[in-house]
Write a protein that holds these residues in place. Structure first.
Motif, PDB file in Angstrom:
ATOM      1  N   THR A 167       0.849  -1.187   0.000  1.00 40.94           N
ATOM      2  CA  THR A 167       0.000   0.000   0.000  1.00 40.94           C
ATOM      3  C   THR A 167       0.888   1.242   0.000  1.00 40.94           C
ATOM      4  N   LEU A 168       0.778   1.996  -1.079  1.00 45.21           N
ATOM      5  CA  LEU A 168       1.676   3.136  -1.339  1.00 45.21           C
ATOM      6  C   LEU A 168       0.950   4.467  -1.113  1.00 45.21           C
ATOM      7  N   PRO A 169       1.665   5.573  -0.871  1.00 45.55           N
ATOM      8  CA  PRO A 169       3.122   5.677  -0.714  1.00 45.55           C
ATOM      9  C   PRO A 169       3.563   5.197   0.668  1.00 45.55           C
ATOM     10  N   TRP A 170       4.843   4.871   0.781  1.00 46.69           N
ATOM     11  CA  TRP A 170       5.363   4.371   2.055  1.00 46.69           C
ATOM     12  C   TRP A 170       5.798   5.500   2.974  1.00 46.69           C
ATOM     13  N   ARG A 171       5.787   5.209   4.282  1.00 40.74           N
ATOM     14  CA  ARG A 171       6.200   6.203   5.281  1.00 40.74           C
ATOM     15  C   ARG A 171       7.681   6.533   5.165  1.00 40.74           C
ATOM     16  N   SER A 172       8.014   7.754   5.571  1.00 36.53           N
ATOM     17  CA  SER A 172       9.418   8.190   5.620  1.00 36.53           C
ATOM     18  C   SER A 172       9.752   8.644   7.030  1.00 36.53           C
ATOM     19  N   TYR A 173      10.900   8.238   7.494  1.00 37.37           N
ATOM     20  CA  TYR A 173      11.415   8.691   8.799  1.00 37.37           C
ATOM     21  C   TYR A 173      12.827   9.198   8.599  1.00 37.37           C
ATOM     22  N   THR A 174      13.370   9.859   9.639  1.00 34.17           N
ATOM     23  CA  THR A 174      14.806  10.140   9.641  1.00 34.17           C
ATOM     24  C   THR A 174      15.460   9.211  10.665  1.00 34.17           C
ATOM     25  N   THR A 175      16.769   9.017  10.495  1.00 28.53           N
ATOM     26  CA  THR A 175      17.504   8.191  11.473  1.00 28.53           C
ATOM     27  C   THR A 175      17.393   8.825  12.865  1.00 28.53           C
ATOM     28  N   HIS A 176      17.314  10.165  12.899  1.00 27.25           N
ATOM     29  CA  HIS A 176      17.249  10.865  14.190  1.00 27.25           C
ATOM     30  C   HIS A 176      15.967  10.506  14.942  1.00 27.25           C
ATOM     31  N   GLU A 177      14.839  10.553  14.205  1.00 27.78           N
ATOM     32  CA  GLU A 177      13.553  10.172  14.819  1.00 27.78           C
ATOM     33  C   GLU A 177      13.596   8.748  15.340  1.00 27.78           C
ATOM     34  N   LEU A 178      14.110   7.830  14.491  1.00 25.12           N
ATOM     35  CA  LEU A 178      14.062   6.406  14.860  1.00 25.12           C
ATOM     36  C   LEU A 178      15.011   6.101  16.009  1.00 25.12           C
ATOM     37  N   ALA A 189      14.227  -2.866  15.458  1.00 25.80           N
ATOM     38  CA  ALA A 189      12.989  -2.560  16.191  1.00 25.80           C
ATOM     39  C   ALA A 189      11.939  -1.938  15.265  1.00 25.80           C
ATOM     40  N   ALA A 190      12.370  -0.991  14.425  1.00 24.50           N
ATOM     41  CA  ALA A 190      11.414  -0.322  13.530  1.00 24.50           C
ATOM     42  C   ALA A 190      10.887  -1.308  12.499  1.00 24.50           C
ATOM     43  N   SER A 191      11.778  -2.183  11.993  1.00 19.94           N
ATOM     44  CA  SER A 191      11.364  -3.169  11.008  1.00 19.94           C
ATOM     45  C   SER A 191      10.310  -4.116  11.602  1.00 19.94           C
ATOM     46  N   GLN A 192      10.497  -4.490  12.884  1.00 20.81           N
ATOM     47  CA  GLN A 192       9.509  -5.346  13.570  1.00 20.81           C
ATOM     48  C   GLN A 192       8.167  -4.635  13.721  1.00 20.81           C
ATOM     49  N   ALA A 193       8.229  -3.306  13.917  1.00 24.41           N
ATOM     50  CA  ALA A 193       7.011  -2.558  14.255  1.00 24.41           C
ATOM     51  C   ALA A 193       6.142  -2.215  13.033  1.00 24.41           C
ATOM     52  N   GLU A 194       6.718  -2.238  11.836  1.00 19.33           N
ATOM     53  CA  GLU A 194       5.979  -1.767  10.660  1.00 19.33           C
ATOM     54  C   GLU A 194       5.389  -2.943   9.871  1.00 19.33           C
ATOM     55  N   GLU A 195       4.341  -2.614   9.079  1.00 18.44           N
ATOM     56  CA  GLU A 195       3.724  -3.662   8.254  1.00 18.44           C
ATOM     57  C   GLU A 195       3.946  -3.464   6.767  1.00 18.44           C
ATOM     58  N   GLN A 196       4.423  -2.260   6.397  1.00 18.05           N
ATOM     59  CA  GLN A 196       4.786  -1.979   5.006  1.00 18.05           C
ATOM     60  C   GLN A 196       6.245  -1.540   4.998  1.00 18.05           C
ATOM     61  N   PRO A 197       6.937  -1.701   3.858  1.00 17.36           N
ATOM     62  CA  PRO A 197       8.298  -1.144   3.772  1.00 17.36           C
ATOM     63  C   PRO A 197       8.260   0.356   4.079  1.00 17.36           C
ATOM     64  N   LEU A 224      15.649   1.886   2.220  1.00 13.60           N
ATOM     65  CA  LEU A 224      14.307   1.329   2.318  1.00 13.60           C
ATOM     66  C   LEU A 224      14.437   0.123   3.245  1.00 13.60           C
ATOM     67  N   VAL A 225      13.526   0.003   4.194  1.00 13.85           N
ATOM     68  CA  VAL A 225      13.593  -1.104   5.155  1.00 13.85           C
ATOM     69  C   VAL A 225      12.323  -1.951   5.023  1.00 13.85           C
ATOM     70  N   TYR A 226      12.511  -3.273   4.954  1.00 11.89           N
ATOM     71  CA  TYR A 226      11.351  -4.163   4.907  1.00 11.89           C
ATOM     72  C   TYR A 226      10.720  -4.248   6.298  1.00 11.89           C
ATOM     73  N   PRO A 227       9.421  -4.507   6.341  1.00  9.62           N
ATOM     74  CA  PRO A 227       8.743  -4.652   7.634  1.00  9.62           C
ATOM     75  C   PRO A 227       8.922  -6.065   8.199  1.00  9.62           C
ATOM     76  N   LEU A 228       8.251  -6.340   9.308  1.00  9.42           N
ATOM     77  CA  LEU A 228       8.160  -7.680   9.909  1.00  9.42           C
ATOM     78  C   LEU A 228       9.523  -8.249  10.287  1.00  9.42           C
ATOM     79  N   GLY A 229      10.489  -7.360  10.543  1.00  8.85           N
ATOM     80  CA  GLY A 229      11.807  -7.805  11.009  1.00  8.85           C
ATOM     81  C   GLY A 229      12.773  -8.191   9.903  1.00  8.85           C
ATOM     82  N   PHE A 230      12.386  -8.012   8.632  1.00  7.79           N
ATOM     83  CA  PHE A 230      13.284  -8.417   7.540  1.00  7.79           C
ATOM     84  C   PHE A 230      14.412  -7.417   7.278  1.00  7.79           C
ATOM     85  N   GLY A 231      14.282  -6.196   7.809  1.00  4.71           N
ATOM     86  CA  GLY A 231      15.416  -5.252   7.804  1.00  4.71           C
ATOM     87  C   GLY A 231      15.739  -4.613   6.464  1.00  4.71           C
TER      88      GLY A 231
END
Ligand code: ASP
Ligand code: MG
Length: 309
Positions: A167-178, A189-197, A224-231
């Motif tokens: 489901t697009l578009p995907w969220r964007s974060y900064t390294t500082h926020e994360l 941790a972020a990869s585990q928490a998200e459901e979309q890349p 770009l980071v995959y969700p569900l812990g795939f990193g």
């Protein structure tokens, strides 16, 4: 793992492996079609270079060393990535992409991450005068096209895995926020928490990623980071292209300059560009939910394991 690397593979696992590799074959076909449709020229990969990606200083990098090959009084480096070659290719040919085999001698502890290999292939692309938004849009179009083409792939029923639903578009974060939210190990941790890349901007890493001229100390790069812990799925950047800035950035890293002499000699006529690279094995691991990225390779290259062949 036994020293001989002889992994006992049962019938079920062999069937799963066949399904993953059949899916990979179709991923490669669609990737080629996609870049072709988008007007990219495909180049054949370079394996030995007078310079290659130093892969650092980057807190995420853990290679033991870059492989050196001495041949006819000349030192060559086995490709960690073709980034430096991409910068010249884009100047000469416009939008380019490469299925690029990379050798990265990762530390054996990296086997436990599930996503590190000492030999893998990435789809590596670069676009002249592009900005971050252009790369994000292209990558989102790619995943969207790939998701559609793979919907009815028989591999998913063999593996008992749902086909991708992006489901697009995907969220964007900064390294500082994360970092603030999850601490230094934010990627896991972020990869585990998200459901979309999702996209992550502003990494402190290699000299070729452009430092924001308007905001020194910030970087115009992205993962770009995959969700569900795939990193981590992909990394890329807008590039440093002015020779003087490249020299300054390289000096600041403290990396010995010898491997970059050839690159610096020609850096005077680089042009602005942006691009990225994404690992084919990590993509297929994510799509097939394989326990380890080595499970999508017929000839496993997992750090610390001795391959059968
Ligand atoms: N190809 C680079 C890498 O392997 C990514 C990039 O294009 O910046 O990290
Ligand atoms: Mg990277």
């Amino acid at each position: 793992m036994s020293a001989a690397g002889a992994r006992a593979i049962g019938t079920d696992e062999r069937e799963r492996q066949r399904a993953r590799l059949a899916l990979m074959s179709d991923v490669l076909l669609e990737t080629t079609r996609f870049f072709h449709r988008e007007g990219f020229t495909q180049l054949l990969p370079v394996m030995l270079g007078r310079s290659t990606d130093p892969l650092g200083p980057d807190p995420g990098s853990s290679v033991l060393r870059t492989v050196e090959v001495d041949y006819l009084d000349q030192r060559y480096y086995l490709m960690n990535s073709m980034i430096l070659h991409k910068q010249f290719a884009v100047r000469d040919l416009g939008k380019i992409w490469i299925l690029s085999p990379n050798v990265r001698l990762e530390r054996p502890e990296r086997a436990a991450s599930g996503k590190h290999l000492f030999e893998f292939t990435q789809a590596d692309f670069e676009m002249p005068r592009a900005r971050t938004r252009d790369v994000q849009d292209l990558v989102e179009r790619y995943f969207s096209a790939l998701g559609k083409v793979l919907q009815d792939h028989p591999a998913f029923s063999v593996l008992d895995v749902a086909p991708p639903h992006f489901t697009l578009p995907w969220r964007s974060y900064t390294t500082h926020e994360l970092e603030e939210r999850y601490g230094e190990q934010w990627e896991e941790a972020a990869s585990q928490a998200e459901e979309q890349p999702f996209w992550v901007h502003c990494h402190r890493r290699e000299f070729y990623d452009r430092e924001d001229p308007a905001q020194p100390g910030h970087f115009l790069n992205y993962d770009l980071v995959y969700p569900l812990g795939f990193g981590e799925a992909l990394s890329g950047a807008e590039r440093e292209w002015e020779a003087e800035r490249i020299r300054t950035r390289l000096l600041r890293t403290g990396i010995p300059p010898a491997p970059f002499r050839a690159y610096l000699e020609h850096a005077g006529d680089l042009i602005p560009s942006a691009g990225a690279g994404f690992g084919i094995e990590r993509l297929v691991r994510f799509l097939t939910r394989a326990p380890h990225v080595g499970d999508v390779q017929l000839f496993r290259r997992v750090p610390g394991e001795v391959p059968t062949l």
